[in-house]
Design a protein around this motif. Structure first.
Motif, PDB file in Angstrom:
ATOM      1  N   HIS A 140       1.000  -1.065   0.315  1.00 52.05           N
ATOM      2  CA  HIS A 140      -0.063  -0.284  -0.192  1.00 52.05           C
ATOM      3  C   HIS A 140       0.783   1.725  -0.093  1.00 52.05           C
ATOM      4  CE1 HIS A 140      -2.191   2.845   1.954  1.00 52.05           C
ATOM      5  NE2 HIS A 140      -3.480   2.723   0.844  1.00 52.05           N
ATOM      6  N   ARG A 146       3.683   1.725  -1.298  1.00 52.87           N
ATOM      7  CA  ARG A 146       3.891   1.450  -2.631  1.00 52.87           C
ATOM      8  C   ARG A 146       2.487   2.144  -3.678  1.00 52.87           C
ATOM      9  NH1 ARG A 146       9.091   2.664  -3.824  1.00 52.87           N
ATOM     10  NH2 ARG A 146      10.355   0.811  -2.531  1.00 52.87           N
ATOM     11  N   LEU A 147       1.082   2.359  -3.425  1.00 53.50           N
ATOM     12  CA  LEU A 147       0.315   2.244  -4.127  1.00 53.50           C
ATOM     13  C   LEU A 147      -0.676   3.524  -3.739  1.00 53.50           C
ATOM     14  CD1 LEU A 147      -0.029  -1.582  -5.247  1.00 53.50           C
ATOM     15  CD2 LEU A 147       1.030   0.398  -6.446  1.00 53.50           C
ATOM     16  N   LEU A 150      -3.894   4.737  -5.263  1.00 47.23           N
ATOM     17  CA  LEU A 150      -4.883   4.204  -5.110  1.00 47.23           C
ATOM     18  C   LEU A 150      -5.980   4.024  -3.386  1.00 47.23           C
ATOM     19  CD1 LEU A 150      -4.257   0.562  -5.697  1.00 47.23           C
ATOM     20  CD2 LEU A 150      -4.774   1.333  -7.783  1.00 47.23           C
ATOM     21  N   SER A 163      -8.166   0.963  -0.573  1.00 43.87           N
ATOM     22  CA  SER A 163      -8.041   0.123  -0.991  1.00 43.87           C
ATOM     23  C   SER A 163      -7.070  -0.913  -0.375  1.00 43.87           C
ATOM     24  CB  SER A 163      -6.775   0.570  -2.133  1.00 43.87           C
ATOM     25  OG  SER A 163      -5.540   1.180  -1.788  1.00 43.87           O
ATOM     26  N   THR A 166       2.822  -4.502  -5.861  1.00 43.03           N
ATOM     27  CA  THR A 166       3.532  -3.773  -5.886  1.00 43.03           C
ATOM     28  C   THR A 166       3.416  -2.983  -7.788  1.00 43.03           C
ATOM     29  OG1 THR A 166       4.405  -3.695  -4.157  1.00 43.03           O
ATOM     30  CG2 THR A 166       4.916  -2.140  -5.254  1.00 43.03           C
ATOM     31  N   GLY A 225       0.087  -3.338  -9.270  1.00 44.01           N
ATOM     32  CA  GLY A 225      -0.533  -1.953  -8.532  1.00 44.01           C
ATOM     33  C   GLY A 225      -0.125  -0.576  -9.697  1.00 44.01           C
ATOM     34  N   ARG A 226       1.514  -0.466  -9.965  1.00 45.07           N
ATOM     35  CA  ARG A 226       1.813   0.135 -10.843  1.00 45.07           C
ATOM     36  C   ARG A 226       1.884   0.312 -12.193  1.00 45.07           C
ATOM     37  NH1 ARG A 226       7.636   2.224  -8.128  1.00 45.07           N
ATOM     38  NH2 ARG A 226       6.702   3.185  -6.491  1.00 45.07           N
ATOM     39  N   PHE A 234      -1.775   1.046 -13.452  1.00 41.82           N
ATOM     40  CA  PHE A 234      -2.042   2.975 -12.593  1.00 41.82           C
ATOM     41  C   PHE A 234      -1.374   3.187 -14.125  1.00 41.82           C
ATOM     42  CE2 PHE A 234      -1.662   6.935 -11.468  1.00 41.82           C
ATOM     43  CZ  PHE A 234      -2.486   7.366 -10.847  1.00 41.82           C
TER      44      PHE A 234
END
Length: 248
Positions: free
Chosen positions: A76, A78-79, A82, A86, A134, A137-138, A141
């Motif tokens: 989270h 790193r993200l 969101l 999230s 991670t 998610g990246r 995005f």
């Protein structure tokens, strides 16, 4: 290993890493040295408590839950784009994606359900799920931002948000699976995995160590696939899209 010389090697390697990252002006050059410091401290604490953990399944399970919580917090962190909402979905992703392959390994009898095997297998798989989350998610995005025009066109034609974002989500999932896939297919040719080397150094039969490593690698692959599946389900139908990446 000589502890003094080991410490010298660590300091030199960290200094070189920091110099390269800082010299290239990459994101937060202090993160790598701080990661090394944390590793030293955490492994030191782990070595003190591990004796009790590996003698009781209940303590092992509690320690694995701590690992899952830390993995969720790291992913989270790193993200953050969101959003706070999230967190439960990331936690569910990591927990389920790690629990399923580990359960298969022990229910099938591939490994005996004893604390040391559970801790080793669980820790490795949780780490793999964290990394996949991670990366997913990246990559998701970025893919949604780059495909903003395409997604809006599909929405204008009547597609649902999930249908419109399907191709960018697939690309992100493929990216997230690259590390685990490459590690598995190059094992023994490019890399010597830690579980295999550690088992051999501990005196295990080479064939037994190889079998254990194959189980670990496939469990991590399965965990990564489940992570991308759940991430796609939770975040693959966005209500809003990130700004498109500038082309100039």
């Amino acid at each position: 290993m000589d502890p003094v010389r080991g410490a010298v090697a660590v300091v030199v390697l960290v200094a070189v890493t920091f110099a390269v990252v800082a010299g290239l002006r990459l994101e937060s050059p202090w993160l790598q040295p701080w990661a090394a410091v944390r590793a030293v401290v955490q492994l030191g604490v782990l070595s003190l408590v591990l004796g009790g953990v590996v003698t009781d399944l209940r303590w092992t399970a509690a320690f694995l839950l701590l690992m899952v919580g830390t993995a969720c917090a790291t992913a989270h962190g790193r993200l953050r784009r969101l959003g706070p909402s999230s967190v439960p979905r990331i936690a569910a992703t990591v927990l389920v994606a790690a629990t399923v392959p580990v359960s298969v390994v022990f229910v099938s009898g591939a490994l005996p359900l004893v604390p040391r095997y559970l801790l080793a297998m669980g820790g490795i798989v949780v780490g793999g799920s964290m990394t996949a989350a991670t990366l997913m998610g990246r990559a998701l995005f970025a893919a949604l931002a780059d495909s903003r025009g395409e997604i809006e066109a599909w929405l204008a034609l009547g597609a649902t948000p999930r249908q419109a974002a399907l191709e960018p989500t697939r690309r992100a999932a493929s990216t997230a699976l690259v590390p685990a896939t490459d590690q598995t297919r190059t094992t023994g040719l490019v890399t010597l995995p830690g579980a295999f080397v550690g088992a051999v150094f501990a005196g295990a039969d080479v064939v037994d160590a190889a079998q254990f490593q194959v189980v670990v690698l496939v469990a991590v692959l399965c965990s990564g696939a489940l992570t991308t599946l759940m991430f796609a389900w939770f975040f693959g139908a966005p209500r809003s899209l990130p700004a498109a990446t500038p082309t100039t």
